[in-house]
Structure formats: structure tokens, C-alpha cells
Design a protein around this motif. Structure first.
Motif, PDB file in Angstrom:
ATOM      1  N   VAL A 181       0.849  -1.203   0.000  1.00 34.61           N
ATOM      2  CA  VAL A 181       0.000   0.000   0.000  1.00 34.61           C
ATOM      3  C   VAL A 181       0.881   1.249   0.000  1.00 34.61           C
ATOM      4  CG1 VAL A 181      -1.719   1.330   1.294  1.00 34.61           C
ATOM      5  CG2 VAL A 181      -1.965  -1.142   1.107  1.00 34.61           C
ATOM      6  N   GLU A 182       1.962   1.209   0.793  1.00 38.12           N
ATOM      7  CA  GLU A 182       2.851   2.366   0.877  1.00 38.12           C
ATOM      8  C   GLU A 182       3.486   2.669  -0.485  1.00 38.12           C
ATOM      9  OE1 GLU A 182       5.785   2.195   4.014  1.00 38.12           O
ATOM     10  OE2 GLU A 182       7.002   3.722   3.001  1.00 38.12           O
ATOM     11  N   GLN A 183       3.961   1.603  -1.130  1.00 36.67           N
ATOM     12  CA  GLN A 183       4.577   1.770  -2.452  1.00 36.67           C
ATOM     13  C   GLN A 183       3.561   2.324  -3.456  1.00 36.67           C
ATOM     14  OE1 GLN A 183       7.836   1.506  -3.083  1.00 36.67           O
ATOM     15  NE2 GLN A 183       7.141   2.448  -4.997  1.00 36.67           N
ATOM     16  N   ASP A 184       2.362   1.745  -3.423  1.00 40.17           N
ATOM     17  CA  ASP A 184       1.293   2.190  -4.323  1.00 40.17           C
ATOM     18  C   ASP A 184       0.901   3.643  -4.058  1.00 40.17           C
ATOM     19  OD1 ASP A 184       1.272  -0.314  -5.352  1.00 40.17           O
ATOM     20  OD2 ASP A 184      -0.834  -0.746  -4.917  1.00 40.17           O
ATOM     21  N   LEU A 185       0.939   4.030  -2.779  1.00 44.21           N
ATOM     22  CA  LEU A 185       0.543   5.389  -2.408  1.00 44.21           C
ATOM     23  C   LEU A 185       1.496   6.433  -2.987  1.00 44.21           C
ATOM     24  CD1 LEU A 185      -0.586   5.688   1.328  1.00 44.21           C
ATOM     25  CD2 LEU A 185      -1.779   6.543  -0.689  1.00 44.21           C
ATOM     26  N   ARG A 186       2.786   6.096  -2.970  1.00 44.56           N
ATOM     27  CA  ARG A 186       3.773   7.016  -3.547  1.00 44.56           C
ATOM     28  C   ARG A 186       3.483   7.226  -5.021  1.00 44.56           C
ATOM     29  NH1 ARG A 186       7.720   7.994   0.077  1.00 44.56           N
ATOM     30  NH2 ARG A 186       7.881   6.443   1.732  1.00 44.56           N
ATOM     31  N   THR A 187       3.198   6.133  -5.707  1.00 41.48           N
ATOM     32  CA  THR A 187       2.860   6.211  -7.119  1.00 41.48           C
ATOM     33  C   THR A 187       1.568   7.018  -7.306  1.00 41.48           C
ATOM     34  OG1 THR A 187       3.724   3.965  -7.232  1.00 41.48           O
ATOM     35  CG2 THR A 187       2.610   4.802  -9.202  1.00 41.48           C
ATOM     36  N   ALA A 188       0.609   6.772  -6.418  1.00 44.14           N
ATOM     37  CA  ALA A 188      -0.688   7.445  -6.514  1.00 44.14           C
ATOM     38  C   ALA A 188      -0.538   8.966  -6.438  1.00 44.14           C
ATOM     39  CB  ALA A 188      -1.607   6.955  -5.403  1.00 44.14           C
ATOM     40  N   LEU A 189       0.336   9.416  -5.536  1.00 47.80           N
ATOM     41  CA  LEU A 189       0.566  10.859  -5.398  1.00 47.80           C
ATOM     42  C   LEU A 189       1.125  11.436  -6.694  1.00 47.80           C
ATOM     43  CD1 LEU A 189       2.000  11.400  -1.815  1.00 47.80           C
ATOM     44  CD2 LEU A 189       0.243  12.801  -2.905  1.00 47.80           C
ATOM     45  N   ASP A 190       2.094  10.727  -7.276  1.00 43.99           N
ATOM     46  CA  ASP A 190       2.712  11.187  -8.525  1.00 43.99           C
ATOM     47  C   ASP A 190       1.718  11.176  -9.681  1.00 43.99           C
ATOM     48  OD1 ASP A 190       5.045  11.488  -7.173  1.00 43.99           O
ATOM     49  OD2 ASP A 190       5.885   9.548  -7.773  1.00 43.99           O
ATOM     50  N   ASN A 191       0.796  10.220  -9.667  1.00 48.30           N
ATOM     51  CA  ASN A 191      -0.136  10.054 -10.790  1.00 48.30           C
ATOM     52  C   ASN A 191      -1.491  10.737 -10.585  1.00 48.30           C
ATOM     53  OD1 ASN A 191       1.921   8.503 -11.742  1.00 48.30           O
ATOM     54  ND2 ASN A 191       0.828   6.550 -11.654  1.00 48.30           N
ATOM     55  N   ASP A 192      -1.600  11.563  -9.543  1.00 48.55           N
ATOM     56  CA  ASP A 192      -2.868  12.271  -9.266  1.00 48.55           C
ATOM     57  C   ASP A 192      -4.049  11.331  -9.072  1.00 48.55           C
ATOM     58  OD1 ASP A 192      -1.866  14.852  -9.284  1.00 48.55           O
ATOM     59  OD2 ASP A 192      -1.970  14.972 -11.474  1.00 48.55           O
ATOM     60  N   GLU A 193      -3.789  10.212  -8.412  1.00 46.37           N
ATOM     61  CA  GLU A 193      -4.898   9.286  -8.148  1.00 46.37           C
ATOM     62  C   GLU A 193      -5.644   9.621  -6.855  1.00 46.37           C
ATOM     63  OE1 GLU A 193      -2.402   5.631 -10.183  1.00 46.37           O
ATOM     64  OE2 GLU A 193      -3.176   5.355  -8.150  1.00 46.37           O
ATOM     65  N   LEU A 194      -5.095  10.565  -6.084  1.00 45.49           N
ATOM     66  CA  LEU A 194      -5.772  10.943  -4.840  1.00 45.49           C
ATOM     67  C   LEU A 194      -6.684  12.123  -5.132  1.00 45.49           C
ATOM     68  CD1 LEU A 194      -2.901  10.531  -2.262  1.00 45.49           C
ATOM     69  CD2 LEU A 194      -4.725   8.948  -2.852  1.00 45.49           C
ATOM     70  N   ILE A 195      -7.981  11.880  -4.987  1.00 41.42           N
ATOM     71  CA  ILE A 195      -8.967  12.901  -5.334  1.00 41.42           C
ATOM     72  C   ILE A 195      -9.767  13.277  -4.095  1.00 41.42           C
ATOM     73  CG2 ILE A 195      -9.137  12.195  -7.750  1.00 41.42           C
ATOM     74  CD1 ILE A 195     -11.824  10.809  -6.815  1.00 41.42           C
ATOM     75  N   VAL A 196     -10.510  14.367  -4.210  1.00 35.69           N
ATOM     76  CA  VAL A 196     -11.259  14.860  -3.061  1.00 35.69           C
ATOM     77  C   VAL A 196     -12.755  14.820  -3.349  1.00 35.69           C
ATOM     78  CG1 VAL A 196     -11.600  16.823  -1.508  1.00 35.69           C
ATOM     79  CG2 VAL A 196      -9.318  16.350  -2.419  1.00 35.69           C
ATOM     80  N   HIS A 197     -13.487  14.229  -2.433  1.00 31.39           N
ATOM     81  CA  HIS A 197     -14.939  14.275  -2.488  1.00 31.39           C
ATOM     82  C   HIS A 197     -15.429  15.289  -1.455  1.00 31.39           C
ATOM     83  CE1 HIS A 197     -15.918  10.191  -4.624  1.00 31.39           C
ATOM     84  NE2 HIS A 197     -15.136  10.974  -5.326  1.00 31.39           N
ATOM     85  N   TYR A 198     -16.661  15.750  -1.643  1.00 34.06           N
ATOM     86  CA  TYR A 198     -17.212  16.777  -0.754  1.00 34.06           C
ATOM     87  C   TYR A 198     -18.558  16.327  -0.217  1.00 34.06           C
ATOM     88  CZ  TYR A 198     -13.521  19.505  -2.869  1.00 34.06           C
ATOM     89  OH  TYR A 198     -12.286  19.926  -3.298  1.00 34.06           O
ATOM     90  N   GLN A 199     -18.747  16.526   1.097  1.00 31.14           N
ATOM     91  CA  GLN A 199     -20.039  16.193   1.705  1.00 31.14           C
ATOM     92  C   GLN A 199     -20.631  17.462   2.322  1.00 31.14           C
ATOM     93  OE1 GLN A 199     -20.102  13.532   5.128  1.00 31.14           O
ATOM     94  NE2 GLN A 199     -22.092  12.705   4.479  1.00 31.14           N
ATOM     95  N   PRO A 200     -21.886  17.779   1.978  1.00 29.90           N
ATOM     96  CA  PRO A 200     -22.490  19.009   2.509  1.00 29.90           C
ATOM     97  C   PRO A 200     -22.721  18.954   4.015  1.00 29.90           C
ATOM     98  CG  PRO A 200     -24.135  17.695   1.344  1.00 29.90           C
ATOM     99  CD  PRO A 200     -22.808  17.054   1.090  1.00 29.90           C
ATOM    100  N   ILE A 201     -22.582  20.106   4.639  1.00 31.28           N
ATOM    101  CA  ILE A 201     -22.940  20.311   6.044  1.00 31.28           C
ATOM    102  C   ILE A 201     -23.979  21.425   6.022  1.00 31.28           C
ATOM    103  CG2 ILE A 201     -22.092  21.067   8.307  1.00 31.28           C
ATOM    104  CD1 ILE A 201     -19.331  19.872   7.461  1.00 31.28           C
ATOM    105  N   VAL A 202     -25.174  21.130   6.537  1.00 30.06           N
ATOM    106  CA  VAL A 202     -26.297  22.063   6.385  1.00 30.06           C
ATOM    107  C   VAL A 202     -26.748  22.618   7.732  1.00 30.06           C
ATOM    108  CG1 VAL A 202     -27.076  20.792   4.321  1.00 30.06           C
ATOM    109  CG2 VAL A 202     -28.119  20.283   6.554  1.00 30.06           C
ATOM    110  N   ALA A 203     -27.481  23.732   7.678  1.00 33.26           N
ATOM    111  CA  ALA A 203     -28.054  24.317   8.886  1.00 33.26           C
ATOM    112  C   ALA A 203     -29.143  23.384   9.400  1.00 33.26           C
ATOM    113  CB  ALA A 203     -28.622  25.695   8.575  1.00 33.26           C
ATOM    114  N   ALA A 204     -29.113  23.094  10.704  1.00 31.74           N
ATOM    115  CA  ALA A 204     -30.123  22.200  11.283  1.00 31.74           C
ATOM    116  C   ALA A 204     -31.518  22.795  11.127  1.00 31.74           C
ATOM    117  CB  ALA A 204     -29.811  21.934  12.760  1.00 31.74           C
TER     118      ALA A 204
END
Ligand code: C2E
Ligand code: MG
Ligand code: MG
Ligand code: MG
Length: 284
Positions: free
Chosen positions: A27-50
Motif C-alpha cells: 500500500v505504501e509503495q502504491d501510495l507514492r505512485t498514486a501521489l505522482d499520478n494524481d490518483e488521490l482525489i477529493v470528495h465533498y459532503q455538505p454540512i447544512v443548517a439544522a
């Protein structure tokens, strides 16, 4: 059952350990590659007024788009990244991405000016004196430095309860930049109230573990959440209820005075394009 020592099963034990070590290394080896290859992406979850379900902010959550394994959850790779130190690079990447994304949405008129974004910060990052400069750089590069309170940093309770004074000083420096600080997974660590009172945090995020049973037969969770919201009120803090999945939980949280809601009831974490499609303002 009687407790057995590992020596009772030496072969099986060795095998499992070796497998685990090998898996981590992979996993560590793959993660280094992932960083170089832009495989780490960001998802967003809404936080709303109660009170009315309107969008207040969103949490940036990292995912790994693995070429063969598909979407890998942070529960799998963040602990490995923390162990090997790659979390510093990953954290910087998520911080930069989230700041730029919010700035881009605002510039395009797709989210209102009051909407913020929060980013998770790991203990390893907080240990680094350079964190404050990195946050300042991310704000400046995105243009969010004009409204720094739109950026929130999520820190866990357990991390802050055990962190040295130097890390606590860092929190004050971060606050001095104008960013908000949130206490994540609140209720799961052994917070001392004395320490909590001295922490420069704005918001308590009530852990999902206490939300699940809300409104049910067992009244313990209701009492626990009521205690947190009244504590937060007394300290002038906001509360975010995490992991809200049902209308019953939502109704109860409104009665108990939680100010913000996050959970599958409103939306799962989604890719940026889906987020703006579902939660963005109509183009002018
Ligand atoms: P967290 O910061 O407490 O994030 C909330 C987690 O709860 C997310 O899991 C989210 O998908 C999940 N969640 C939200 N609403 C619901 C719900 O209604 N029901 C259920 N069952 N779950 C819900 P996710 O994305 O898998 O992230 C897990 C953890 O990984 C995060 O917990 C955080 O500790 C860590 N993490 C995620 N992204 C990052 C990152 O960029 N940096 C660092 N250091 N840690 C991260
Ligand atoms: Mg979080
Ligand atoms: Mg959380
Ligand atoms: Mg959590």
C-alpha cells in the motif's frame, strides 16, 4: 473462553503478521505512485443548517482512485500514510485542492460567499511547525486569504488531548490566520473539560456513534447529545452532528439544539462536479 497466547498458534500467527506487513508495504509503495499520478482525489459532503437544511459548508474527504482496486476509502490508506509520513504530502494536496475548489466555485457564483470548506488534519501534520505556513500558503494561492474564516481545519479530540503544548500553540497561530478549528469525532476521546475550555476551537463535531441511537428506546444517546449541545452553547461553540441518516435523528437533533447537520440523509460525500450540480446555485 480461555485466553490463549500467540505461542499456541505460532505458524498461523507468523503467517498473518507477515501478510499484514507485506500488505502495508505494498500500500505504501502504491501510495507514492498514486501521489505522482494524481490518483488521490477529493470528495465533498455538505454540512447544512439544522434549522432549514441550507448549505453552510462541506467537508473535503480524500479518496484513492486506484487503477485496479477502484475507489479506496481513507479508512484503509490514511493510517498507512500516517505511519510512513506520506500523510504530510497528502494533507497538503487535500488542503490545496479544497481551497482552490471553494475559490473556483465562489468565483463562478456557484456557492454563496458565506459557505465554507473543512479539511481533516492528522496528528502528524499538527506536529510539524511548518503547518501554519502551509495553511497560509494554501489560503494565499487560492485567494481565500481575504476570507480565511471560510476554511476550517478538523482536528480530533484524542489528538488534542495528548498533544504537547507546542501543538496547542500552533492552534493559536492557526486561529490567528483567521481559519476556523473544529473538534472532530467529539465524544469518543477522553476530553477534560478544563482542557476543552482552553482550546481555541469554534465547533464540536458530535461523533456518529452518538447519533445512531437518537430518538430510539434507549435514552442514553439523547442525554449525551443534549449534554454536548448545552456545553457547546455555554462555551459559545457550534455543533455539527455527524452521520445523520434518518428524519427521526434530524428531528431530535433540532429539538436538542444542534446547529449543523452532516450525513447520508442529505448526501454522501460526492465528487466535485456532482456536488456543484446538486448543491450549487443556479448559474446567473
Ligand atoms: P471523519 O473526518 O470523521 O469523516 C466523516 C466520515 O463519516 C466520512 O468517512 C464520511 O463519509 C462518513 N459519513 C458521513 N455521513 C455519514 C452517514 O450518514 N453514515 C455513515 N455511515 N457514514 C457517514 P470517510 O470519507 O470514509 O472518511 C473516514 C475518515 O478518514 C475521516 O473521518 C477522517 O478521519 C479520515 N480522512 C478522510 N479524508 C482525510 C484527509 O484528507 N486527511 C486526513 N488526515 N484524514 C482523512
Ligand atoms: Mg472530519
Ligand atoms: Mg468526524
Ligand atoms: Mg468520524
Amino acid at each position: 473462553a480461555a485466553k490463549r497466547s500467540a505461542a499456541d498458534h505460532p505458524i498461523r500467527f507468523d503467517h498473518t503478521m507477515r501478510e499484514r506487513v507485506r500488505e502495508r508495504a505494498r500500500v505504501e509503495q502504491d501510495l507514492r505512485t498514486a501521489l505522482d499520478n494524481d490518483e488521490l482525489i477529493v470528495h465533498y459532503q455538505p454540512i447544512v443548517a439544522a434549522a432549514d437544511g441550507t448549505l453552510r459548508s462541506m467537508e473535503a474527504l480524500v479518496r484513492w482512485e486506484h487503477p485496479t482496486r477502484g475507489l479506496v476509502s481513507p479508512g484503509v490508506f490514511v493510517p498507512v500514510a500516517e505511519d510512513c509520513g506520506l500523510i504530510l504530502e497528502i494533507g497538503r494536496h487535500v488542503l490545496d485542492t479544497a481551497c482552490r475548489q471553494l475559490a473556483a466555485w465562489r468565483a463562478a457564483g456557484q456557492v454563496a460567499d458565506h459557505v465554507g470548506v473543512t479539511v481533516n488534519v492528522s496528528a502528524r501534520q499538527l506536529e510539524q511547525p511548518g503547518l501554519v505556513d502551509e495553511v497560509a500558503a494554501a489560503l494565499a494561492a487560492s485567494g481565500l486569504d481575504r476570507t480565511p474564516s471560510r476554511l476550517g481545519l478538523e482536528l480530533t479530540e484524542s489528538m488534542l488531548m495528548h498533544s504537547p503544548e507546542a501543538a496547542l500553540d500552533r492552534l493559536c497561530e492557526l486561529r490567528a490566520l483567521g481559519v476556523r478549528l473544529l473538534l472532530d469525532d467529539f465524544g469518543t476521546g477522553a476530553s477534560s473539560l478544563a482542557r476543552l475550555r482552553r482550546l481555541p476551537v469554534d465547533t464540536l463535531k458530535i461523533d456518529r456513534a452518538f447519533i445512531t441511537g437518537l430518538g430510539g428506546e434507549d435514552r442514553d444517546d439523547d442525554a449525551f447529545v443534549a449534554a454536548i449541545t448545552s456545553l457547546a452553547g455555554a462555551l459559545g461553540l457550534d455543533t455539527v452532528a455527524e452521520g445523520v441518516e434518518t428524519e427521526i435523528q434530524l428531528a431530535r437533533l433540532q429539538q436538542l439544539g444542534a446547529t449543523r447537520i452532516q450525513g447520508f440523509l442529505f448526501s454522501r460525500p460526492v465528487p466535485a462536479n456532482e456536488f456543484v450540480r446538486d448543491w450549487g446555485l443556479a448559474a446567473p
